[in-house]
Design an enzyme around this catalytic site. Structure first.
Site, short mmCIF file in Angstrom:
data_model
loop_
_atom_site.label_atom_id
_atom_site.label_comp_id
_atom_site.label_asym_id
_atom_site.label_seq_id
_atom_site.Cartn_x
_atom_site.Cartn_y
_atom_site.Cartn_z
N LYS A 79 0.85 -1.19 0.00
CA LYS A 79 0.00 0.00 0.00
C LYS A 79 0.89 1.25 0.00
O LYS A 79 1.91 1.27 0.68
CB LYS A 79 -0.91 -0.03 1.24
N SER A 159 -10.01 2.22 2.60
CA SER A 159 -9.04 2.89 1.76
C SER A 159 -8.07 1.94 1.06
O SER A 159 -7.47 2.32 0.06
CB SER A 159 -8.22 3.86 2.61
N SER A 183 -10.60 0.08 6.82
CA SER A 183 -9.90 0.16 5.55
C SER A 183 -9.23 -1.12 5.07
O SER A 183 -8.78 -1.20 3.94
CB SER A 183 -8.83 1.26 5.60
#
Lengths: 493, 500, 95
Positions: A79, A159, A183
């Site tokens: 990420k 997210s 998330s």
């Protein structure tokens, strides 16, 4: 090549140990898959192909000399929130324009120390603020799943939308992700993958771009429960560089996968039966209850009376912390700078240009609730409510409940550009209604796919555990996984 | 917060104005750099004077994802200081973020302590004087609190026509903010407070007190009122970096405020800067939102907690403090209040004295340190740290006096030789024949010669015995000062037939 | 509690975000929706409840006082939009 990218981490690990597969082959297979799919999925914002091949080569050498680490040769996506030395690290924000850190996050260091290979950086909501991956400076991620017979693009959740989509579309063997209000778990549920947010303090936050420090926690998104357990064991550690990292040995989570749940007490919180919950979600939940019961667990109804206040309290605490955490993006030491007549104008123009709308909205809310005269009414009150939320959980755990089963999300994945959600930020925030309590109380939570919607989209269940009892979650999640089977999107890209 | 006025208005301190007397009310916030090798929340060095951004870690530069980890020694230093200020030590304190934007504040917030500081109320006794009667007045000044916080970096505005330079070497260095109660009533008291605070910190070894290197700075809150009246509106003079400037800025600021009030105006509560060149304070460019710092507990840190054993351990090893040392020097060494006050005023002087006085006549050593050593240092413009005469050397001189090897007068010469040339005092005395003459025969011979040569003086002395001193002086002169003065005195009196 | 355009502008200034009148007007609506949502907390009785300071109870880790970092000015300014001789450069600040 698609057979290679279909392998789970555990399967690839076996093949490499048996010398039936090299890390270079596996890495190349993923790099080809990314080349083919990324223009459609937009999961990666940077692909580090050369670095990946070099790391894979070294992994092969280490395996040849018999010094393989726990994740030796396994290609992973990272990420964009994790600092990776010399590699694009922008939290998918314009404000970190061309930032390449001279340091590595503890979590990714742990992965590389265990032999993992980095494929590239994954798309996400800007600064992890979002539930649809639409707030990224690099554009939305497209969910590999589509409604049967439709070609409309769906969100992968957020997210960690890039992480979930990349895992679901087989563009990496597993991915790192972070979870502040859901998330990891919400995108995992939207993409038919497994995601676990461990207990607060289990993974070091050092080198992870901060959103809300008291809530942020790293965890993996993986194809199945076993892979999630394998990854978490490598990601977790005790870190002297993070004051809030816990001094506890990391258990062998994989050993808990498949462990019997016989005699475990599973709590079903009545407050999660929210008004207007779709029937299919309710049915999915009941299905999960039945599976666990069949596996020998004892099902008890429990009450977590402050559940409904978790989301409003979260939307005070998280923006407040974020408004302060994001003050460092000022155009002085790194990232974007817009010229101004004076320092004030430089700050204001840089930050207005560099932050997207959602991030600005949260900075505004956070600044407002901390400002003079409002602190007690908002922030202090929210932190007190948080104490009550945590107390709710402590009470049921003290009563002997081992884990709590809930739906992961109130719906399946929705369309990109959903008009209702775009018009009302709170509608979007409601996506996290089942996940956010877990962050507020610092507990571990896992999302595991359990079925599909009437439209054929994956749906997930969430299991919530006692602090640092991730093992029980892996055991219970593997029961659901075994009963529900695996969920793989039909390839359209 | 209600402020309790602990002081009785004292006309000695009033400032006369056109409309009558005024009283100045002063409170101070002193920022003292904690003595530590590394910073409060990072492993970068605190060393002064390094190249730009050399003492900066990724944490200090607020790189994304960096986290603070507290330096345990800084916590101990704050507790030691609290103990030295006889203050309440809080076993649980909280670090807060103070949010504001400034280029030398990389995080966009300063980690500080707002609601729950590590140290609560304490006190400092200051000594003001001497007055015309030579008396000192002891005044107790209240300490409101002490908390730990990060220092900011440094911006330089005069290196470039349109840009400011930012150096983060100081960013994250540990500071103790020590806040007094508004108990001070004159610039002299303010200066005495700062001096005493610095002395205490130096004794404790918790801050080096070097104001010219920025290790200690004061924010001075000044207001004026009619004696004993309600507190007036205060102005805060920021970052005053010498004790002298503290005095000057208060004098100026009090008069400025009095002038405004006497003309029927009112004081704006504001932040001001002292300009040492002009001796004036001026308003800082006002910042409309300067006071909305949005404090909240730093979520990267946990509450700072320790137990009684931690405090007791630090208390057990606390060095002797100036007030205690003064009392001991008066009671056990027998020094005067004045001498003891001078010796303890500076830890380095006190250390010097104690080393030189060890196993010796403390009063005699005190005289030599105060009158001779400090006098010579003062004349040479040197500090005690720069003294060319070591405590052992001074002690050696005193030993020679006590053993009657040299006279007090010769000792002064010896001190000067040691000051200029160095060396072992005993060896110098030996080599240069400075020993005093105790051989009665030689002295007697000299006495006889002087008496024989001065019959008139003999007659006068017989009539007025106090004139015998003249003969003593002549004999000392004749022997080059080396004769034992007591022996000369006895012989002169005997030869002149005077009663002893 | 709800915000008006003046409050939005004040908060934007505190946040160092340039906002046009149009942005500010839009934000009034958005912020009020969010503030309205969080107002649910008014229903909760929090009397006698301690605010949360750490979500997982543990002692704060501390460092020993040793120099372990620094001497990397080049790394520190490596990503800076403007730097000179190891310093960061910013538009001139007037005090």
């Amino acid at each position: 090549m698609s057979e290679l990218t279909r392998l789970t981490i555990a399967e690839a690990r076996e093949k490499m140990r048996a010398r039936d597969l090299s890390s270079v082959e596996l890495t190349d297979a993923y790099l080809s898959a990314i080349d083919a799919a990324n223009p459609s999925i937009n999961a990666y914002v940077t692909v580090t192909a050369d670095k990946a091949r070099a790391m894979a080569k070294r992994s092969d050498e280490r395996m040849a000399s018999g010094e393989a680490g726990a994740l030796e040769g396994i290609p992973l996506g990272i990420k964009d929130l994790f600092a990776t030395e010399g590699v694009h690290t922008q939290a998918c924000s314009h404000i970190l324009n061309s930032f390449e850190p001279r340091y590595e996050s503890t979590v990714t260091s742990n992965l590389w120390n265990d032999g993992a290979v980095m494929l590239g950086k994954l798309n996400m909501d800007e600064f992890a603020m979002g539930s649809s991956n639409e707030t990224s400076y690099y554009g939305p991620v497209v969910n590999p799943w589509r409604v049967e017979g439709s070609n409309k693009s769906l969100v992968p959740g957020g997210s960690s939308g890039g992480s979930a989509a990349a895992v679901a579309a087989e563009l990496c063997a597993g991915a790192t992700a972070t979870d502040t209000g859901g998330s990891i778990r919400q995108p995992a549920a939207f993409t038919g993958t497994v995601g676990i947010k461990p207990t607060y303090g289990r993974c070091s936050r050092f080198g992870i771009v901060a959103f809300a420090s008291s809530l942020d926690q790293a965890g993996p998104i993986a194809r199945d429960v076993r892979d999630a357990a394998i990854m978490l064991r490598s990601m977790a550690s005790t870190d002297a560089k993070d004051t809030t990292s816990v001094d506890r040995a990391v258990p062998d989570y994989e050993a808990a996968v498949g462990r019997s749940v016989k005699g475990l007490k599973i709590g079903i919180p009545k407050e999660y039966r929210v008004d207007g919950m779709p029937g299919e979600i309710d049915a999915l939940w009941q299905q999960g209850i039945d599976w666990l019961k069949e596996a020998g667990a004892e099902i008890v109804e429990i009450s977590l009376p402050h559940t409904k206040y978790a989301l409003p309290a979260y939307y005070i605490v998280a923006p407040a912390e974020a408004s302060s955490n994001l003050a460092r993006y000022d155009g002085v030491r790194y990232g974007l700078r817009q010229q101004g007549r004076d320092i004030l104008e430089m700050y204001e123009k840089t930050r207005a240009e560099g932050f997207g709308e959602e991030v600005q909205r949260r900075i505004m809310i956070g600044t407002y609730v901390l400002s003079a005269g409002y602190y007690d009414a908002y922030y202090l009150k929210a932190q007190k409510v948080r104490t009550l939320i945590k107390r709710d959980f402590e009470t049921v755990f003290a009563d002997g409940v081992d884990a709590i089963l809930t739906p992961a999300t109130p719906s399946a994945a929705f369309e990109i550009g959903d008009a209702e959600m775009a018009a009302d930020p709170v509608k979007m925030y409601l996506n996290d209604i089942f996940t956010v309590t877990v962050n507020m109380a610092g507990l571990p939570g896992i999302a595991v796919p359990a079925g599909t919607s009437t439209d054929g989209l994956p749906l997930g269940l969430q299991l919530i555990g006692r602090p640092f009892d991730e093992e029980t979650l892996f055991a219970a999640a593997s029961v659901v996984e075994k009963a529900a089977g695996r969920f793989t999107p039909k390839r359209w890209w | 917060m209600t402020i309790v006025d602990t002081r009785t208005p004292d006309p000695k301190r009033f400032i006369p104005g056109a409309t009558g007397d005024w009283e100045v009310v002063i409170g101070m916030e002193v920022h003292a750099q904690v003595t530590s090798k590394s910073k409060l929340f990072s492993g970068a060095s605190t060393e002064f004077g390094k190249a730009p951004n050399a003492n900066v870690s990724l944490v200090d530069a607020a790189m994304p994802g960096m986290l603070p980890v507290i330096n345990e020694e800084c916590v101990k230093q704050a507790v030691r200081t609290g103990l030295g200020l006889k203050a309440q030590i809080n076993k649980r304190s909280i670090f807060d973020r103070k949010n504001y934007f400034y280029p030398d504040l990389p995080q966009g917030y300063q980690i500080s302590q707002f609601k729950d500081p590590i140290v609560g109320e304490g006190k400092i006794v200051i000594s003001v004087g001497p007055d015309r009667k030579g008396e000192f007045e002891d005044i107790e000044i209240g300490i409101e609190r002490l908390h730990l916080e990060q220092d900011a970096g440094k911006s330089m505005h005069d290196q470039h026509p349109t840009m400011s330079y930012v150096d983060l070497n100081r960013s994250g260095v540990a500071l103790m903010e020590i806040v007094s109660k508004p108990d001070l009533r004159s610039s002299d008291e303010a200066k005495a407070y700062l001096t005493k605070l610095r002395t205490i910190l130096r004794y404790l070894g918790t801050c080096d007190g070097n104001m010219d290197e920025g290790s200690m700075r004061a924010d001075v809150n000044v207001s004026v009122r009619k004696p004993g009246g309600d507190f007036g509106t205060r102005c805060e003079i920021k970052n005053v970096n010498s004790i002298r400037f503290v005095g000057q800025s208060i004098e100026y600021e009090a008069r400025r405020q009095i002038a405004i009030l006497e003309e029927g105006g009112s004081i704006d509560q504001e932040t001001r800067l002292f300009d040492p060149g002009k001796g004036e304070t001026r308003s800082m460019r006002s910042k409309e939102d300067a006071h909305d710092y949005r404090y909240f507990p730093d979520p990267d840190l946990l509450p700072l907690e320790f137990d009684d054993a931690f405090i007791e351990e630090l208390a057990a090893h606390l060095p002797e403090l100036p007030d205690d040392k003064k009392a001991r020097l008066i009671e056990t060494v027998g020094l005067s209040v004045y001498d003891a006050s001078i010796l303890v005023s500076d830890k380095a002087i006190a250390d010097y004295f104690e080393r030189a006085a060890k196993g010796r006549d403390g009063k005699l050593v005190a005289n030599w340190v105060i009158n001779d050593l400090l006098g010579a240092l003062n004349k040479a413009g040197q500090s005690i740290e720069e003294t060319p005469v070591s405590p052992d050397q001074l002690g050696g001189i005193v030993d020679l006096i006590k053993a009657e090897v040299i006279s007090g007068k010769i000792a002064k010469d010896l001190f000067e030789i040691v000051w200029n040339e160095g060396g072992d005092p005993a060896a110098i005395v030996e080599e240069r024949g400075m020993k005093q003459v105790t051989d009665t025969g030689a002295i007697e011979k000299a006495v006889d010669e002087i008496i024989a040569a001065n019959p008139d003086q003999v007659e006068k002395a017989k009539a007025k015995p106090s004139l015998a001193g003249w003969f003593v002086g002549q004999v000392m002169k004749a022997t080059g000062g080396k004769a034992n003065p007591q022996a000369v005195n006895a012989l002169v009196k005997a030869k002149l037939g005077l009663e002893d | 509690m709800s915000v008006d355009i003046a409050t939005v502008k004040r908060v934007a200034r505190l946040s160092r975000l340039a906002v046009s009148d149009e942005d500010a007007q839009r934000m009034v609506g958005e912020l009020n929706v969010i503030l309205g949502f969080v107002e649910q907390l008014d229903e909760v009785d929090v009397s006698g409840v301690e605010p949360m300071t750490s979500v997982i109870a543990m002692d704060m880790k501390k460092r020993a006082d040793v120099v372990t970092d620094g001497d990397k000015a080049a790394d520190i300014v490596a990503n800076a939009p403007a730097s000179e001789e190891g310093f960061f450069l910013v538009p001139k600040v007037v005090e």
